[in-house]
Design a protein around this motif. Sequence first.
Motif, mmCIF file in Angstrom:
data_model
loop_
_atom_site.group_PDB
_atom_site.id
_atom_site.type_symbol
_atom_site.label_atom_id
_atom_site.label_comp_id
_atom_site.label_asym_id
_atom_site.label_seq_id
_atom_site.Cartn_x
_atom_site.Cartn_y
_atom_site.Cartn_z
ATOM 1 N N UNK A 236 -8.336 3.081 1.868
ATOM 2 C CA UNK A 236 -8.760 2.852 0.495
ATOM 3 C C UNK A 236 -8.826 1.354 0.226
ATOM 4 N N UNK A 237 -9.324 0.985 -0.928
ATOM 5 C CA UNK A 237 -9.432 -0.439 -1.270
ATOM 6 C C UNK A 237 -8.198 -0.952 -2.010
ATOM 7 N N UNK A 238 -7.223 -0.086 -2.264
ATOM 8 C CA UNK A 238 -5.996 -0.533 -2.930
ATOM 9 C C UNK A 238 -4.792 0.209 -2.346
ATOM 10 N N UNK A 239 -3.618 -0.347 -2.624
ATOM 11 C CA UNK A 239 -2.386 0.239 -2.104
ATOM 12 C C UNK A 239 -2.037 1.495 -2.904
ATOM 13 N N UNK A 240 -1.330 2.441 -2.258
ATOM 14 C CA UNK A 240 -0.963 3.662 -2.974
ATOM 15 C C UNK A 240 0.030 3.379 -4.097
ATOM 16 N N UNK A 241 -0.027 4.218 -5.120
ATOM 17 C CA UNK A 241 0.880 4.060 -6.257
ATOM 18 C C UNK A 241 2.319 4.369 -5.869
ATOM 19 N N UNK A 242 3.287 3.995 -6.745
ATOM 20 C CA UNK A 242 4.701 4.172 -6.411
ATOM 21 C C UNK A 242 5.121 5.643 -6.285
ATOM 22 N N UNK A 243 4.428 6.575 -6.942
ATOM 23 C CA UNK A 243 4.799 7.981 -6.873
ATOM 24 C C UNK A 243 4.154 8.727 -5.730
ATOM 25 N N UNK A 244 3.315 8.075 -4.965
ATOM 26 C CA UNK A 244 2.580 8.724 -3.877
ATOM 27 C C UNK A 244 3.435 8.728 -2.611
ATOM 28 N N UNK A 245 3.729 9.924 -2.083
ATOM 29 C CA UNK A 245 4.517 10.044 -0.861
ATOM 30 C C UNK A 245 3.575 10.155 0.333
ATOM 31 N N UNK A 246 3.652 9.189 1.220
ATOM 32 C CA UNK A 246 2.797 9.166 2.404
ATOM 33 C C UNK A 246 3.655 8.983 3.645
ATOM 34 N N UNK A 247 3.194 9.535 4.756
ATOM 35 C CA UNK A 247 3.895 9.317 6.018
ATOM 36 C C UNK A 247 3.517 7.934 6.544
ATOM 37 N N UNK A 248 4.310 7.383 7.423
ATOM 38 C CA UNK A 248 3.965 6.072 7.995
ATOM 39 C C UNK A 248 2.606 6.077 8.692
ATOM 40 N N UNK A 249 2.166 7.236 9.214
ATOM 41 C CA UNK A 249 0.857 7.328 9.872
ATOM 42 C C UNK A 249 -0.289 7.135 8.893
ATOM 43 N N UNK A 250 -0.039 7.365 7.599
ATOM 44 C CA UNK A 250 -1.094 7.302 6.593
ATOM 45 C C UNK A 250 -1.195 5.958 5.883
ATOM 46 N N UNK A 251 -0.404 4.984 6.303
ATOM 47 C CA UNK A 251 -0.431 3.658 5.678
ATOM 48 C C UNK A 251 -0.610 2.609 6.765
ATOM 49 N N UNK A 252 -1.542 1.684 6.542
ATOM 50 C CA UNK A 252 -1.751 0.595 7.497
ATOM 51 C C UNK A 252 -0.535 -0.327 7.462
ATOM 52 N N UNK A 253 0.134 -0.559 8.587
ATOM 53 C CA UNK A 253 1.325 -1.402 8.587
ATOM 54 C C UNK A 253 1.020 -2.876 8.291
ATOM 55 N N UNK A 254 -0.220 -3.297 8.503
ATOM 56 C CA UNK A 254 -0.572 -4.697 8.285
ATOM 57 C C UNK A 254 -0.992 -4.983 6.839
ATOM 58 N N UNK A 255 -1.761 -4.083 6.243
ATOM 59 C CA UNK A 255 -2.297 -4.326 4.895
ATOM 60 C C UNK A 255 -1.603 -3.515 3.802
ATOM 61 N N UNK A 256 -0.928 -2.419 4.183
ATOM 62 C CA UNK A 256 -0.296 -1.551 3.198
ATOM 63 C C UNK A 256 -1.269 -0.604 2.516
#
Length: 154
Positions: A49-69
Motif C-alpha cells: 500500500x502507499x501508507x503504513x497500516x493503522x494502529x488497530x490493524x493486526x498483521x503478521x510480519x510476512x505482511x509488512x515490509x521490514x524496510x518501509x513498514x
Amino acid sequence: MKAKGAKAVRRRGHAREDYATETVYWDAGTARLLPRLIGEQIRGPLLVTHRKPGPGKLLTPRDVCPDTGLARLSYGQLRALLDRHTCVGGEEGTGWDPHEFRHSGLTHLGEQGVFLLLFMAKSRHKSVSAARRYFEPGAADLAEVTSLLAPSDR
C-alpha cells in the motif's frame, strides 16, 4: 513463493507463518520485467500500500515490509487498482481482475495443446476435473485421436 491454497502448517518448533513453498518458473519476458518491478528490494512483500497500516490493524510480519513498514496490498485493493488502470473507455468495472490474468494464461496453454499433466504442474491444479475446464478439443483434435485407433491400410 507461497503455494496456491497453502495453509499454515503448525508443527512443534515452527512458527504459524511457515508455509509450503514452491519454485515458480518464469519465461524470458517476465524475467526481464521482474527486475524493473522489484528494483533494489530484497525482502518483504512486493505489492504494498502507499501508507503504513493503522494502529488497530493486526498483521503478521510476512505482511509488512521490514524496510518501509508498508503493508501488503490486499486482494481487494489490487483488484480496484487493476480495474482502474485497465478499464475500457474510463468506465470502472470493465477492467481486468487479478484472477482473470491467471485464467487467461492457463486458457492459452490449453489452446496450445499442452499435455494435461504438464498443465496441472504449471497451474498447480490438484484435480483433473478442475483443470479440464481449460481444454476444449476441436474437431481436428478429435479426428487425430480417432485416427490412432483406426486399423492401418496395409
